[in-house]
Design a protein around this motif. Sequence first.
Motif, PDB file in Angstrom:
ATOM      1  N   ARG A  41      18.276  61.985  89.351  1.00 18.85           N
ATOM      2  CA  ARG A  41      17.198  61.893  88.371  1.00 18.85           C
ATOM      3  C   ARG A  41      17.299  63.016  87.351  1.00 18.85           C
ATOM      4  N   ASP A  42      16.933  62.696  86.141  1.00 24.60           N
ATOM      5  CA  ASP A  42      17.019  63.683  85.067  1.00 24.60           C
ATOM      6  C   ASP A  42      16.066  64.857  85.278  1.00 24.60           C
ATOM      7  N   ALA A  43      14.923  64.600  85.877  1.00 25.22           N
ATOM      8  CA  ALA A  43      13.910  65.641  86.044  1.00 25.22           C
ATOM      9  C   ALA A  43      14.233  66.534  87.239  1.00 25.22           C
ATOM     10  N   GLY A  44      14.779  67.690  86.982  1.00 25.47           N
ATOM     11  CA  GLY A  44      14.962  68.671  88.039  1.00 25.47           C
ATOM     12  C   GLY A  44      16.346  68.766  88.630  1.00 25.47           C
ATOM     13  N   GLY A  45      17.241  67.846  88.367  1.00 30.58           N
ATOM     14  CA  GLY A  45      18.600  67.939  88.883  1.00 30.58           C
ATOM     15  C   GLY A  45      18.694  67.678  90.377  1.00 30.58           C
ATOM     16  N   ILE A  46      19.810  68.054  90.949  1.00 29.68           N
ATOM     17  CA  ILE A  46      20.121  67.728  92.342  1.00 29.68           C
ATOM     18  C   ILE A  46      19.149  68.380  93.325  1.00 29.68           C
ATOM     19  N   ASP A  47      18.741  69.616  93.067  1.00 28.97           N
ATOM     20  CA  ASP A  47      17.827  70.286  93.999  1.00 28.97           C
ATOM     21  C   ASP A  47      16.488  69.558  94.093  1.00 28.97           C
ATOM     22  N   ALA A  48      15.971  69.106  92.965  1.00 25.05           N
ATOM     23  CA  ALA A  48      14.718  68.357  92.971  1.00 25.05           C
ATOM     24  C   ALA A  48      14.894  67.009  93.668  1.00 25.05           C
TER      25      ALA A  48
END
Length: 58
Positions: A41-48
């Motif tokens: 997802r675009d919002a927050g990258g892999i960590d999110a």
Amino acid sequence: MEWRMEGRRRDGSRMEFVGVNIFEVENGQFRSGRIYTELVRDAGGIDAQIDRMAAGST
């Protein structure tokens, strides 16, 4: 093999893919393989994304 790919779409927005490739090797040659990918997802990258998955959200 685990991998990560980042880039930009044609409209300039950011994109990020992650994936895992699993190969069967016999006598030093690839015999079969599976590739698993996901558009992060675009919002927050892999960590999110990992946080959402761990919380049971998609």
